[in-house]
Design a protein around this motif. Structure first.
Motif, PDB file in Angstrom:
ATOM      1  N   UNK A 563       0.731  -0.855  -0.272  1.00  0.00           N
ATOM      2  CA  UNK A 563      -0.068  -0.088   0.009  1.00  0.00           C
ATOM      3  C   UNK A 563       0.484   1.415  -0.299  1.00  0.00           C
ATOM      4  N   UNK A 613       3.751   0.607   2.870  1.00  0.00           N
ATOM      5  CA  UNK A 613       3.656  -1.044   3.423  1.00  0.00           C
ATOM      6  C   UNK A 613       3.864  -1.906   2.324  1.00  0.00           C
ATOM      7  N   UNK A 632       5.767  -2.065   7.851  1.00  0.00           N
ATOM      8  CA  UNK A 632       4.755  -1.845   8.630  1.00  0.00           C
ATOM      9  C   UNK A 632       4.002  -1.612   7.900  1.00  0.00           C
ATOM     10  N   UNK A 633       3.124  -3.323   7.689  1.00  0.00           N
ATOM     11  CA  UNK A 633       2.256  -3.246   7.561  1.00  0.00           C
ATOM     12  C   UNK A 633       1.136  -3.905   7.892  1.00  0.00           C
ATOM     13  N   UNK A 634      -0.056  -3.555   7.881  1.00  0.00           N
ATOM     14  CA  UNK A 634      -1.224  -4.522   9.125  1.00  0.00           C
ATOM     15  C   UNK A 634      -0.531  -6.192   8.835  1.00  0.00           C
ATOM     16  N   UNK A 635      -0.335  -6.843  10.125  1.00  0.00           N
ATOM     17  CA  UNK A 635      -0.244  -7.893  10.562  1.00  0.00           C
ATOM     18  C   UNK A 635      -1.344  -9.130   9.577  1.00  0.00           C
ATOM     19  N   UNK A 651       8.790  -8.126  11.652  1.00  0.00           N
ATOM     20  CA  UNK A 651       7.756  -6.305  11.181  1.00  0.00           C
ATOM     21  C   UNK A 651       9.466  -5.405  11.207  1.00  0.00           C
ATOM     22  N   UNK A 652       9.500  -4.566  10.821  1.00  0.00           N
ATOM     23  CA  UNK A 652       9.711  -3.457  10.424  1.00  0.00           C
ATOM     24  C   UNK A 652       9.070  -1.958  10.106  1.00  0.00           C
ATOM     25  N   UNK A 653      10.038  -1.755   9.947  1.00  0.00           N
ATOM     26  CA  UNK A 653       9.375   0.408  10.004  1.00  0.00           C
ATOM     27  C   UNK A 653       8.354   0.240   8.809  1.00  0.00           C
ATOM     28  N   UNK A 654       7.872   0.794   7.891  1.00  0.00           N
ATOM     29  CA  UNK A 654       7.256   1.211   6.563  1.00  0.00           C
ATOM     30  C   UNK A 654       8.214   1.863   5.862  1.00  0.00           C
ATOM     31  N   UNK A 681      -5.476  -1.717   4.631  1.00  0.00           N
ATOM     32  CA  UNK A 681      -5.949  -1.038   5.713  1.00  0.00           C
ATOM     33  C   UNK A 681      -7.452  -0.464   5.666  1.00  0.00           C
TER      34      UNK A 681
END
Lengths: 736, 119
Positions: A563, A613, A632-635, A651-654, A681
């Protein structure tokens, strides 16, 4: 009657008296001929001018014309009356050994005969008639009003011998302007002089619109009264409006005397029934009386010119029309070729918007960006001035400061403004500077003089000075012509349309681009069942979601859902770049975390400031092993027989936040009827209760939902019923 | 829900308090307001998202852009986003925005403002 008093009321009174003057029924004639009004059947003289006895050597009232003419003359007179009297004019007769031209017309139930001795009249005629074809050819060859006027003035003067012959044109307010002149070489030119409307009062103009010719051979003449003063037929003074000997207004004689004119003649120029102008002839050296034949020839020229006026004037007013039209076409073509760079199309090519029409400066405001060409007010004043004019619904003005008083200091650049809106506060505008328009009047139109009359009243007196008097009209530009305004409006309409088309085309493009980001058909992958849904937003604005499916060497497959922040064409274009960059990295990188590292570098290097993301699930269909990495995406939601769980690891940052993110990975195994759900999202963030509630609802829907991926996605969308304010993407993966 | 960005003071620092939904439609207003404050070269700026009801990726992106501009101008930027405000804090956490900007739970967590103890 009021006495002499100061104030405009007295001038109005005098003007009213002037307008009331009975110029058609003066009760008198000029002395260069004799008027006899006769009954038509017996030709008996009912009214005679007081000078008749001098011509005929006897009293004429009560006598028949048969007694005054020889038998042959009487016969020709009666023949003429049987047809159209105008066709016998003039009737050449002998009276007492003198040649006389007799001119006939009917008025007030009588036959009016006017007797003008040939002796003493100028005779250009015989010679001139041979030149008529040449003169007519010259008149009809004129393509401009100037040329037509010049030919007319020169040939009327050649024909009649007047010292000065002028062609006047009336403006809409009946002010006259001398547009052509032929004169004795030693006289000062009157060309270009303007005369105020009051110089030729309304009732005179009315007479001129029906009577083509007036002659005053000697402006110092003594009027010759008609006897009796009133017609026995009507009880009123005889109507002399069609008479060539009609005595003119004393005001007019005074006017001529003021100008030093000893003799005058005028011929009407009439365009489609309306008085258009005059051929005005002045003689200064003394009396001048062209012969009847020469006057008729001059009148013929005036009538011919009148017929040509319409064409010539129309051609003159088309001057510039072709040029403007050509440039309008050129600009329209440029707009059509480069609908995404309209500002440049109008200002940076060889033909600019400033070339469209004659102006000193132009302004183009498109997409809120103002571009100036030529001589214009400063940018902030342009926006202010044009805005005020458009708010006042003024498109074209040659005196902008009268509409926008605050713009009075801009007259050197924008005394005249032509402005057309393009929509959204955008506009096109052209500017013309103040023209110190020298209006040269034959007299000061604001200084009419009053002269006392015999009865103690006031009479409008012609001005005693005819020195040119200049009036400067300040704060005014050259006026905008209709075809210029039309061309401006057309261009504005074209730009408005182009902007609308561009907006809808943007959306079409974005949609097309978006489609390339989504898979038309999901590939068949052995051992994997999958389903995907993409729901564009209800506003039909393309969002930044994408998903992808990338088969990797060794039989593994990467599922991607991403996204890009933002909407529309820009987001869609970035999305396309990220999708392709990620594919390349997925094929090279040892795992999804490393692929995200690569993609993050792409954003940092090539798309600074963008935020995106993405989540990647790399599935080995053979074993069910999955490696997940998220930027950074929704899980990702992992559904098992025991329920559904969001993966908060790996995970990591966007993408775009950090130069080097170092994305972690997490591993899981798809066993049995396990499913993985990847989503954007839009699915969860806008529902009641927000993101938390959305994710909880999703978890519940997946836990209790069907196993088969297609059915699962239908159930999820049905349960969550997300608002369609954003685009929504879902991807479900299971093993078969 | 109406959107509003108000100039306030939080913990002795110039602040922008964002009310309503911070999304693609409203984010430009925050950018504009922040640019106006940053133009005055303050030592710090607080973006208070306590009364913010929604934050999407465009809102998050705006915070990142602000963080970069602030850093470039030597301005310390803090974002206040209480953990209890899940619609706002969750996306920030998911995006791991705290990797580029200081995100605190409340104004009380902010270090004392330079000006407040410099007497």
């Amino acid at each position: 009657m009021t006495g002499p008093a100061a104030g405009s009321g007295t001038i109005d009174d005098a003007l009213a008296r002037c307008a009331d003057e009975p110029i058609a029924v003066p009760g008198a004639v000029q002395p260069h001929g004799v008027l006899l009004a006769v009954t038509e059947l017996d030709l008996r003289v009912v009214i005679a001018s007081a000078n008749a006895e001098g011509l005929f050597g006897r009293a004429v009232r009560g006598a028949s014309l048969a007694e005054l003419l020889d038998p042959a003359g009487t016969d020709r007179l009666r023949d003429g009356l049987a047809g159209d009297p105008a066709e016998v004019n003039p009737l050449h007769v002998e009276v007492g050994g003198t040649g006389v031209d007799v001119v006939l017309h009917r008025a007030d139930g009588l036959l009016l005969t006017e007797w003008e001795p040939v002796e003493g009249a100028g005779q250009a005629g015989a010679d001139w008639h041979r030149r008529l074809p040449t003169v007519l050819q010259r008149l009809s060859a004129a393509t401009t009003l100037d040329q037509l006027g010049e030919v007319l003035a020169r040939d009327v003067r050649a024909l009649t011998g007047f010292d000065r012959v002028m062609v006047y044109r009336f403006d809409a307010d009946w002010n006259g302007e001398v547009i052509a002149e032929d004169r004795r070489a030693d006289l000062e030119p009157f060309l270009g002089l303007r005369y105020p409307a009051g110089d030729i009062p309304a009732q005179a103009r009315a007479l001129y619109a029906t009577n083509w010719m007036r002659l005053i051979p000697d402006a110092g003449y003594e009027r010759v009264p008609l006897e009796p003063a009133t017609s026995p037929r009507t009880g009123r003074p005889l109507d002399l409006s069609g008479s060539m000997l009609r005595s003119v207004s004393p005001v007019h004689l005074e006017y001529l005397a003021n100008m030093g004119v000893a003799a005058s003649m005028s011929i009407s120029l009439i365009d489609r029934g309306r008085l258009w102008g005059l051929v005005a002839c002045h003689h200064y050296a003394g009396p001048n009386r062209p012969s009847y034949a020469d006057r008729t020839a001059a009148e013929f020229l005036g009538r011919t010119a009148s017929l040509l006026l319409r064409t010539v004037v129309a051609e003159g007013e088309q001057g510039g029309v072709v040029e403007v039209a050509e440039r309008a076409v050129d600009l329209a073509a440029a707009v059509g070729r480069t609908p995404r760079a309209l500002g440049a199309a109008l200002t940076e090519r060889e033909v600019t918007v400033l070339d469209l029409l004659p102006a000193a400066g132009a302004a183009v405001r498109l997409d809120g960006q103002l571009r100036l060409l030529g001589t214009t007010p400063p940018p902030e004043r342009v926006a202010e001035l044009v805005g005020a004019l458009l708010a006042a619904d003024v498109t074209a003005t040659d005196a902008a400061s009268r509409v926008v008083p605050g713009a009075a200091d801009l007259v050197d650049r924008a005394a005249g403004v032509l402005a057309v809106p393009v929509g959204g506060g955008d506009f096109l505008a052209w500017f013309r500077p103040e023209t110190l328009r020298e209006v040269t009047w034959g007299g000061n139109p604001y200084a009419a003089e009053l002269a006392p009359t015999d009865d103690g009243g006031l009479r409008l007196s012609p001005r005693r000075s005819f020195d040119a008097w200049s009036e400067t009209v300040r704060g005014t530009s050259q006026p905008w012509r209709d075809h210029e305004v039309a061309a401006a409006r057309t261009l504005a309409a074209l730009l408005t349309e182009a902007a609308v088309n561009r907006a809808s085309e943007d959306n079409r493009l974005a949609t097309a681009l978006q489609r390339t980001l989504l898979l038309e058909e999901l590939p068949k992958i052995p051992g994997v069942a999958l389903a995907a849904r993409y729901l564009p937003s209800a506003e039909d604005v393309v969002g930044g979601d994408w998903y992808d499916l990338v088969p990797l060497p060794g039989g593994r497959v990467s599922f991607v859902l991403g996204d890009v922040a933002g909407h529309g064409l820009a987001a869609a274009a970035i999305t396309a770049q990220l999708r392709h960059a990620l594919r390349a990295h997925l094929l090279r990188a040892p795992g999804p975390g490393a692929a995200l590292d690569g993609l993050n570098e792409v954003i940092g290097a090539l798309l600074p400031g963008e935020l995106a993301t993405a989540v990647i699930a790399e599935v080995d269909p053979a074993t069910g092993d999955v490696v997940v990495a998220s930027a950074g995406h929704l899980p990702v939601l992992h559904a098992t027989a025991d329920g559904a769980r969001f993966l908060h690891e790996g995970r990591g940052p966007a993408l775009g936040l950090l130069d080097a993110a170092g994305y972690r990975e997490t591993r899981l195994r798809l066993a049995g009827e396990d499913r993985l759900l990847l989503f954007s999202d839009g699915l969860v963030e806008r529902g009641a209760g927000g993101l938390d509630a959305g994710m909880a609802a999703l978890q519940e829907a997946v836990s209790s939902g069907p196993v088969q991926p297609q059915a699962l996605l239908d159930a999820v969308l049905g349960a969550l019923d997300p608002p369609r304010t954003d685009d929504i993407t879902l991807l479900a993966v299971a093993r078969t | 829900m109406t959107f509003d960005v108000a100039r306030t003071t939080v913990a002795g620092r110039p602040a922008l308090t964002v009310r309503g939904e911070l999304d693609i439609a409203t984010a430009p207003q925050l950018t504009e307001a922040a640019d106006a404050v940053l133009a005055g070269s303050p030592s710090a700026l607080v973006v208070d998202l306590t009364p913010t009801t929604f934050l999407d990726s465009s809102g998050a992106r705006t915070l990142i852009v602000l963080a970069r501009r602030a850093a470039a101008g030597g301005v310390l930027l803090h974002v206040v986003a209480p953990r209890g405000n899940r619609p706002v804090r969750l996306p920030l956490d998911l995006l791991e925005l705290d990797s580029v900007v200081s995100i605190v739970d409340s104004a009380a967590e902010l270090p004392a403002a330079a000006g407040s103890d410099a007497t």
